[in-house]
Design a protein around this motif. Structure first.
Motif, PDB file in Angstrom:
ATOM      1  N   ILE A   1      74.196   5.783  32.084  1.00 31.86           N
ATOM      2  CA  ILE A   1      73.466   6.817  31.320  1.00 31.86           C
ATOM      3  C   ILE A   1      72.024   6.357  31.354  1.00 31.86           C
ATOM      4  O   ILE A   1      71.825   5.298  30.703  1.00 31.86           O
ATOM      5  CB  ILE A   1      74.155   7.059  29.989  1.00 31.86           C
ATOM      6  N   LEU A   2      71.202   7.356  31.627  1.00 26.50           N
ATOM      7  CA  LEU A   2      69.787   6.872  31.523  1.00 26.50           C
ATOM      8  C   LEU A   2      69.281   7.463  30.225  1.00 26.50           C
ATOM      9  O   LEU A   2      68.234   6.945  29.661  1.00 26.50           O
ATOM     10  CB  LEU A   2      69.207   7.775  32.774  1.00 26.50           C
ATOM     11  N   GLU A   3      69.670   8.664  30.041  1.00 20.02           N
ATOM     12  CA  GLU A   3      69.313   9.307  28.601  1.00 20.02           C
ATOM     13  C   GLU A   3      70.239   9.995  28.073  1.00 20.02           C
ATOM     14  O   GLU A   3      71.265  10.801  28.576  1.00 20.02           O
ATOM     15  CB  GLU A   3      68.130  10.374  29.073  1.00 20.02           C
TER      16      GLU A   3
ATOM     17  N   ALA B   1      73.567  16.825  21.711  1.00 20.86           N
ATOM     18  CA  ALA B   1      73.667  18.287  21.578  1.00 20.86           C
ATOM     19  C   ALA B   1      72.584  19.045  22.604  1.00 20.86           C
ATOM     20  O   ALA B   1      72.351  20.119  22.113  1.00 20.86           O
ATOM     21  CB  ALA B   1      73.527  18.725  20.038  1.00 20.86           C
ATOM     22  N   ARG B   2      71.744  18.191  23.343  1.00 26.43           N
ATOM     23  CA  ARG B   2      70.953  18.647  24.065  1.00 26.43           C
ATOM     24  C   ARG B   2      70.814  18.279  25.620  1.00 26.43           C
ATOM     25  O   ARG B   2      70.723  18.872  26.644  1.00 26.43           O
ATOM     26  CB  ARG B   2      69.281  18.235  23.613  1.00 26.43           C
ATOM     27  N   ARG B   3      71.119  16.860  25.911  1.00 26.29           N
ATOM     28  CA  ARG B   3      70.775  16.434  27.276  1.00 26.29           C
ATOM     29  C   ARG B   3      71.489  14.998  27.629  1.00 26.29           C
ATOM     30  O   ARG B   3      71.402  14.245  26.799  1.00 26.29           O
ATOM     31  CB  ARG B   3      69.119  16.344  27.608  1.00 26.29           C
ATOM     32  N   VAL B   4      71.992  15.175  28.814  1.00 27.16           N
ATOM     33  CA  VAL B   4      72.339  13.842  29.378  1.00 27.16           C
ATOM     34  C   VAL B   4      71.909  13.658  30.629  1.00 27.16           C
ATOM     35  O   VAL B   4      71.904  14.427  31.495  1.00 27.16           O
ATOM     36  CB  VAL B   4      73.899  13.587  29.323  1.00 27.16           C
ATOM     37  N   VAL B   5      71.556  12.458  30.877  1.00 27.43           N
ATOM     38  CA  VAL B   5      70.999  11.980  32.351  1.00 27.43           C
ATOM     39  C   VAL B   5      71.643  10.716  32.717  1.00 27.43           C
ATOM     40  O   VAL B   5      71.875   9.803  32.175  1.00 27.43           O
ATOM     41  CB  VAL B   5      69.366  11.725  32.478  1.00 27.43           C
ATOM     42  N   TRP B   6      72.227  10.892  33.917  1.00 30.50           N
ATOM     43  CA  TRP B   6      73.091   9.748  34.658  1.00 30.50           C
ATOM     44  C   TRP B   6      72.807   9.444  35.871  1.00 30.50           C
ATOM     45  O   TRP B   6      72.344  10.564  36.842  1.00 30.50           O
ATOM     46  CB  TRP B   6      74.861  10.355  34.396  1.00 30.50           C
ATOM     47  N   THR B   7      72.971   8.224  36.556  1.00 28.27           N
ATOM     48  CA  THR B   7      72.834   8.128  37.953  1.00 28.27           C
ATOM     49  C   THR B   7      73.907   7.199  38.458  1.00 28.27           C
ATOM     50  O   THR B   7      74.415   6.118  37.629  1.00 28.27           O
ATOM     51  CB  THR B   7      71.231   7.534  38.175  1.00 28.27           C
ATOM     52  N   ASP B   8      74.074   7.122  39.592  1.00 33.55           N
ATOM     53  CA  ASP B   8      74.986   6.258  40.277  1.00 33.55           C
ATOM     54  C   ASP B   8      74.262   5.361  41.146  1.00 33.55           C
ATOM     55  O   ASP B   8      74.837   4.432  41.704  1.00 33.55           O
ATOM     56  CB  ASP B   8      76.119   6.901  41.259  1.00 33.55           C
ATOM     57  N   ALA B   9      72.784   5.411  40.897  1.00 38.13           N
ATOM     58  CA  ALA B   9      71.803   4.261  41.383  1.00 38.13           C
ATOM     59  C   ALA B   9      71.891   2.914  41.106  1.00 38.13           C
ATOM     60  O   ALA B   9      71.911   1.970  41.602  1.00 38.13           O
ATOM     61  CB  ALA B   9      70.701   4.710  41.353  1.00 38.13           C
ATOM     62  N   PHE B  10      72.763   2.832  39.750  1.00 38.63           N
ATOM     63  CA  PHE B  10      72.946   1.457  39.207  1.00 38.63           C
ATOM     64  C   PHE B  10      74.576   1.506  38.686  1.00 38.63           C
ATOM     65  O   PHE B  10      75.042   2.652  38.078  1.00 38.63           O
ATOM     66  CB  PHE B  10      72.208   1.246  37.949  1.00 38.63           C
ATOM     67  N   ALA B  11      75.018   0.412  38.604  1.00 39.95           N
ATOM     68  CA  ALA B  11      76.442   0.034  37.899  1.00 39.95           C
ATOM     69  C   ALA B  11      75.889  -0.692  36.558  1.00 39.95           C
ATOM     70  O   ALA B  11      74.746  -0.812  36.521  1.00 39.95           O
ATOM     71  CB  ALA B  11      77.207  -1.062  38.586  1.00 39.95           C
ATOM     72  N   VAL B  12      76.788  -0.867  35.672  1.00 39.28           N
ATOM     73  CA  VAL B  12      76.233  -1.102  34.277  1.00 39.28           C
ATOM     74  C   VAL B  12      75.650  -2.663  34.442  1.00 39.28           C
ATOM     75  O   VAL B  12      75.960  -3.466  35.389  1.00 39.28           O
ATOM     76  CB  VAL B  12      77.623  -1.358  33.058  1.00 39.28           C
TER      77      VAL B  12
END
Length: 156
Positions: free
Chosen positions: A74-76, A80-91
């Motif tokens: 999760i990047l951001e 109740a407004r926004r989620v940004v996720w990427t698979d460019a990184f693992a934890v």
């Protein structure tokens, strides 16, 4: 967030007949119930909705076969407004072969929620591959399933 190259983005937008707080709770706390279009299922390994949090799951086909493992960060997360996720990184910010950046946005619209979900890709080839996989139909079906979970939450 700066504008992305629209040529590399796929997106859907729909109105969900549930209040934004119920949609947020469905998105964050009940992801396994709506993420995959049925009869597919989601085995949730971890879903830590905070910047730097791990999101890991296995998508399974109708006969229980493993079809896809999703691992990302999760990047951001703006409640109740926004989620940004990427698979460019693992934890732990470990780089891995990227496919997309997913952006999910919720906006109150009276007692309903305007829901926008987009997939930003690194290349036209990845965008096209995702489109052929059924992006629009699949993500709209998932949005309808999200709506059903949010309506159940709203009813209490």
């Amino acid at each position: 967030m700066p504008d992305t190259d629209p040529a590399l983005e796929l997106s859907i937008e729909t109105l969900i007949d549930a209040p934004v707080d119920a949609v947020w709770r469905a998105w964050t706390d009940h992801l396994a119930e709506w993420w995959c279009p049925k009869p597919w299922t989601t085995e949730l390994i971890e879903h830590d909705v905070r910047p730097g949090g791990r999101s890991a799951m296995i998508l399974r086909g109708p006969d229980g076969e493993e079809k896809n493992r999703l691992e990302g960060v999760i990047l951001e997360a703006i409640p109740a407004r926004r989620v940004v996720w990427t698979d460019a990184f693992a934890v732990g910010w470990v780089p891995q072969e990227p496919f997309l950046v997913g952006v999910w946005e919720l906006e109150p619209d009276g007692e309903r929620t305007r829901y926008r979900a987009s997939a930003r890709h690194w290349s036209e080839d990845l965008r096209d591959q995702h489109a052929v996989m059924g992006f629009e139909a699949g993500w709209l079906t998932a949005a309808r399933q999200l709506e059903a979970v949010a309506q159940r939450i709203a009813r209490g």
